[in-house]
Design an enzyme around this catalytic site. Sequence first.
Site, PDB file in Angstrom:
ATOM      1  N   PRO A  10       0.780  -1.232   0.000  1.00 26.45           N
ATOM      2  CA  PRO A  10       0.000   0.000   0.000  1.00 26.45           C
ATOM      3  C   PRO A  10       0.813   1.284   0.000  1.00 26.45           C
ATOM      4  CG  PRO A  10      -0.046  -1.058   2.152  1.00 26.45           C
ATOM      5  CD  PRO A  10       0.611  -2.025   1.225  1.00 26.45           C
ATOM      6  N   ALA A  77       3.469  -1.079   4.531  1.00 27.74           N
ATOM      7  CA  ALA A  77       3.029  -1.101   5.936  1.00 27.74           C
ATOM      8  C   ALA A  77       2.593  -2.485   6.401  1.00 27.74           C
ATOM      9  CB  ALA A  77       1.892  -0.116   6.133  1.00 27.74           C
ATOM     10  N   HIS A  80       4.627  -4.759   8.808  1.00 34.18           N
ATOM     11  CA  HIS A  80       4.617  -4.611  10.260  1.00 34.18           C
ATOM     12  C   HIS A  80       3.316  -5.053  10.903  1.00 34.18           C
ATOM     13  CE1 HIS A  80       8.018  -2.269   8.971  1.00 34.18           C
ATOM     14  NE2 HIS A  80       7.228  -1.380   8.376  1.00 34.18           N
ATOM     15  N   ASP A  87       1.245 -15.787   6.295  1.00 33.82           N
ATOM     16  CA  ASP A  87       0.688 -17.110   6.044  1.00 33.82           C
ATOM     17  C   ASP A  87       0.634 -17.429   4.550  1.00 33.82           C
ATOM     18  OD1 ASP A  87       0.370 -17.466   8.768  1.00 33.82           O
ATOM     19  OD2 ASP A  87      -1.797 -17.050   8.753  1.00 33.82           O
ATOM     20  N   GLU A  98      12.497  -9.891   0.733  1.00 32.37           N
ATOM     21  CA  GLU A  98      11.805  -8.714   1.276  1.00 32.37           C
ATOM     22  C   GLU A  98      12.639  -7.471   1.001  1.00 32.37           C
ATOM     23  OE1 GLU A  98      11.005  -9.121   5.467  1.00 32.37           O
ATOM     24  OE2 GLU A  98      10.548  -6.992   5.695  1.00 32.37           O
ATOM     25  N   ILE A 101      12.709   0.326   0.626  1.00 33.20           N
ATOM     26  CA  ILE A 101      13.469   1.457   0.094  1.00 33.20           C
ATOM     27  C   ILE A 101      14.281   2.112   1.216  1.00 33.20           C
ATOM     28  CG2 ILE A 101      13.236   3.761  -0.941  1.00 33.20           C
ATOM     29  CD1 ILE A 101      10.631   2.577  -2.301  1.00 33.20           C
ATOM     30  N   THR A 102      13.632   2.258   2.371  1.00 34.64           N
ATOM     31  CA  THR A 102      14.279   2.918   3.514  1.00 34.64           C
ATOM     32  C   THR A 102      14.876   1.880   4.461  1.00 34.64           C
ATOM     33  OG1 THR A 102      12.244   2.879   4.848  1.00 34.64           O
ATOM     34  CG2 THR A 102      12.603   4.807   3.408  1.00 34.64           C
ATOM     35  N   ARG A 107      14.068   3.978  11.562  1.00 35.29           N
ATOM     36  CA  ARG A 107      12.824   4.766  11.592  1.00 35.29           C
ATOM     37  C   ARG A 107      12.050   4.519  12.884  1.00 35.29           C
ATOM     38  NH1 ARG A 107       9.841   4.449   5.968  1.00 35.29           N
ATOM     39  NH2 ARG A 107       8.807   6.273   6.902  1.00 35.29           N
ATOM     40  N   ARG A 111       8.302   0.185  12.993  1.00 34.26           N
ATOM     41  CA  ARG A 111       8.776  -0.346  11.713  1.00 34.26           C
ATOM     42  C   ARG A 111       9.944  -1.341  11.882  1.00 34.26           C
ATOM     43  NH1 ARG A 111       6.327   3.053   7.902  1.00 34.26           N
ATOM     44  NH2 ARG A 111       5.974   5.182   8.690  1.00 34.26           N
TER      45      ARG A 111
HETATM   46  O1  LIG Z   1      10.941   1.617   3.004  1.00 35.44           O
HETATM   47  C1  LIG Z   1      10.021   0.954   2.450  1.00 35.44           C
HETATM   48  O2  LIG Z   1      10.064   0.541   1.285  1.00 35.44           O
HETATM   49  C2  LIG Z   1       8.720   0.729   3.214  1.00 35.44           C
HETATM   50  O3  LIG Z   1       8.239  -0.557   2.870  1.00 35.44           O
HETATM   51  C3  LIG Z   1       7.758   1.780   2.715  1.00 35.44           C
HETATM   52  C4  LIG Z   1       6.428   1.737   3.475  1.00 35.44           C
HETATM   53  C5  LIG Z   1       5.577   2.928   3.074  1.00 35.44           C
HETATM   54  C6  LIG Z   1       5.162   2.881   1.651  1.00 35.44           C
HETATM   55  C7  LIG Z   1       4.377   4.124   1.372  1.00 35.44           C
HETATM   56  O4  LIG Z   1       5.200   4.976   0.602  1.00 35.44           O
HETATM   57  C8  LIG Z   1       4.824   6.278   0.521  1.00 35.44           C
HETATM   58  C9  LIG Z   1       5.371   7.013  -0.490  1.00 35.44           C
HETATM   59  C10 LIG Z   1       5.068   8.337  -0.608  1.00 35.44           C
HETATM   60  C11 LIG Z   1       4.205   8.941   0.310  1.00 35.44           C
HETATM   61  C12 LIG Z   1       3.645   8.199   1.347  1.00 35.44           C
HETATM   62  C13 LIG Z   1       3.966   6.861   1.460  1.00 35.44           C
HETATM   63  C14 LIG Z   1       6.631   1.754   4.988  1.00 35.44           C
HETATM   64  O5  LIG Z   1       5.345   1.602   5.633  1.00 35.44           O
HETATM   65  C15 LIG Z   1       7.571   0.674   5.426  1.00 35.44           C
HETATM   66  O6  LIG Z   1       7.769   0.762   6.825  1.00 35.44           O
HETATM   67  C16 LIG Z   1       8.900   0.803   4.701  1.00 35.44           C
END
Ligand SMILES: O=C(O)[C@]1(O)C[C@H](CCCOc2ccccc2)[C@@H](O)[C@H](O)C1
Length: 143
Positions: A10, A77, A80, A87, A98, A101-102, A107, A111
């Site tokens: 998402p 998201a 987490h 499952d 897995e 990006i971050t 963080r 997370r």
């Molecule tokens: O770092 C990642 O790739 C995450 O999977 C990105 C998720 C968030 C994806 C949503 O990306 C956005 C991009 C632009 C604006 C808002 C959210 C975050 O919930 C994970 O903890 C780490």
Amino acid sequence: MKTLYVLNGPNLNLLGSREPETYGHDTLATIEALCRRTAAELNVELVFLQTNHEGQMIDWIQETRGKAQALVINPAAWTHTSVAIRDAVTAVALPLFEVHITNVHKREPFRHHSYLSDVAHGVICGFGIQGYRYALMQAASLL
Ligand SMILES: O=C(O)[C@]1(O)C[C@H](CCCOc2ccccc2)[C@@H](O)[C@H](O)C1
């Protein structure tokens, strides 16, 4: 030809338009193009998908059974929160990579836990969108 799935969770469709200070300026389309270039280099077929709906994600994961040889996922998201996705990936029993990006470990504390990492072949985070390329390269090395 072998097939790799790249599934995205998402809000990743918002990449490039919001929170560039956190996620950079690259869009999901840019990530897809990077993955398709990498798949071509590796001589594998690629399925690249994104959804904001958990049931759709689970349906796609189940779809990989008999169609793919490995699965790369940025669960966003749901990383987490989702036992259901854990499952589903366990049920299909494919090598799972897995990607984040971050660096989720730098963080917010919520997370720092993943419902998927301990059932993944490998986890990569904090290297920006190149993490997708690295995951595909590792997945292809198993084929
Ligand atoms: O770092 C990642 O790739 C995450 O999977 C990105 C998720 C968030 C994806 C949503 O990306 C956005 C991009 C632009 C604006 C808002 C959210 C975050 O919930 C994970 O903890 C780490």
